[in-house]
Design a protein around this motif. Structure first.
Motif, PDB file in Angstrom:
ATOM      1  N   GLU A   1      -2.629  -4.251   0.464  1.00  0.00           N
ATOM      2  CA  GLU A   1      -2.885  -5.563   1.055  1.00  0.00           C
ATOM      3  C   GLU A   1      -3.992  -5.404   2.094  1.00  0.00           C
ATOM      4  O   GLU A   1      -4.006  -4.435   2.862  1.00  0.00           O
ATOM      5  N   VAL A   2      -4.950  -6.344   2.136  1.00  0.00           N
ATOM      6  CA  VAL A   2      -6.047  -6.289   3.111  1.00  0.00           C
ATOM      7  C   VAL A   2      -6.174  -7.641   3.815  1.00  0.00           C
ATOM      8  O   VAL A   2      -5.812  -8.675   3.260  1.00  0.00           O
ATOM      9  N   ARG A   3      -6.711  -7.602   5.048  1.00  0.00           N
ATOM     10  CA  ARG A   3      -6.870  -8.849   5.809  1.00  0.00           C
ATOM     11  C   ARG A   3      -7.838  -8.635   6.974  1.00  0.00           C
ATOM     12  O   ARG A   3      -8.186  -7.512   7.318  1.00  0.00           O
ATOM     13  N   HIS A   4      -8.250  -9.742   7.596  1.00  0.00           N
ATOM     14  CA  HIS A   4      -9.033  -9.791   8.829  1.00  0.00           C
ATOM     15  C   HIS A   4     -10.323  -8.960   8.828  1.00  0.00           C
ATOM     16  O   HIS A   4     -10.518  -8.121   9.708  1.00  0.00           O
ATOM     17  N   PRO A   5     -11.219  -9.205   7.885  1.00  0.00           N
ATOM     18  CA  PRO A   5     -12.479  -8.450   7.906  1.00  0.00           C
ATOM     19  C   PRO A   5     -13.405  -8.938   9.015  1.00  0.00           C
ATOM     20  O   PRO A   5     -13.347 -10.094   9.424  1.00  0.00           O
TER      21      PRO A   5
ATOM     22  N   LYS B   1      -1.091   0.140   3.946  1.00  0.00           N
ATOM     23  CA  LYS B   1      -0.854   1.238   3.022  1.00  0.00           C
ATOM     24  C   LYS B   1       0.216   2.118   3.652  1.00  0.00           C
ATOM     25  O   LYS B   1       0.210   2.335   4.857  1.00  0.00           O
ATOM     26  N   ASP B   2       1.129   2.596   2.865  1.00  0.00           N
ATOM     27  CA  ASP B   2       2.208   3.456   3.364  1.00  0.00           C
ATOM     28  C   ASP B   2       3.075   2.748   4.401  1.00  0.00           C
ATOM     29  O   ASP B   2       3.536   3.363   5.366  1.00  0.00           O
ATOM     30  N   GLY B   3       3.258   1.435   4.257  1.00  0.00           N
ATOM     31  CA  GLY B   3       4.174   0.688   5.107  1.00  0.00           C
ATOM     32  C   GLY B   3       3.692   0.329   6.493  1.00  0.00           C
ATOM     33  O   GLY B   3       4.471  -0.109   7.319  1.00  0.00           O
ATOM     34  N   GLN B   4       2.405   0.496   6.779  1.00  0.00           N
ATOM     35  CA  GLN B   4       1.886   0.115   8.094  1.00  0.00           C
ATOM     36  C   GLN B   4       0.468  -0.424   7.944  1.00  0.00           C
ATOM     37  O   GLN B   4      -0.214  -0.151   6.974  1.00  0.00           O
TER      38      GLN B   4
END
Length: 169
Positions: free
Chosen positions: A132-136, A151-154
């Motif tokens: 998941e990605v956000r806020h570029p 990634k990896d829960g954080q």
């Protein structure tokens, strides 16, 4: 709604012109047709340079990226940028206005996109990233894009170059 938008413009104008202290009022005309900055639509998440205001708006029935030239007082056409099946969010712009980055969600998958106004090309920078990605945000020079990745829960921060390559620091 019009009062809120005018207040937003007052704050933006003080940031865009580098004024400190009291904001300077810019009188952008109201346009019920959505062809100017001041419209009936929900205009969200503004980011400002000395010349441009990039923001998200639902004025055409979908959540899209818009660019306003504060000096010319007009919206700038962004051919090939917005898509009907995407929900855009969190736009950012380089100081010269050439590069725009934003997050977009399509079919439940989020990605970070880079749009080059000179070539009118939009590129998915994170298509190979399984997270998941956000806020570029793009730096003023338009050479580096930072964004959050889960990634990896954080949530962590990754920095990419314009070609979608991660940078090591």
């Amino acid at each position: 709604m019009k009062y809120c938008l005018i207040t937003w413009i007052i704050v933006i104008s003080s940031i865009a012109t580098g004024c400190t202290g009291y904001p300077r009022y810019l009188n952008f005309p109201f346009d019920g047709g959505g062809r100017a900055l001041n419209s009936r639509a929900s205009d969200l998440e503004p980011k400002v340079t000395s010349t441009y205001i990039v923001f998200i708006s639902d004025r055409n029935g979908s959540q899209d990226v818009y660019l306003f030239d504060a000096q010319q007082r007009q919206l700038i056409s962004l051919p090939g940028l917005n898509a009907l099946d995407e929900i855009a969010s969190h736009p950012s712009i380089s100081e010269d206005g050439r590069y725009l980055v934003f997050a977009s969600s399509r079919q439940g998958k989020s990605n970070i996109y880079l749009y080059d106004r000179e070539t009118e090309q939009k590129r998915n920078l994170t298509s190979n990233l399984q997270a998941e990605v956000r806020h570029p945000i793009i730096n003023a020079e338009g050479t580096q894009i930072a964004f959050e990745v889960a990634k990896d829960g954080q949530w962590d921060i990754i920095i990419y170059d314009l070609f979608g390559n991660p940078l090591e620091f």
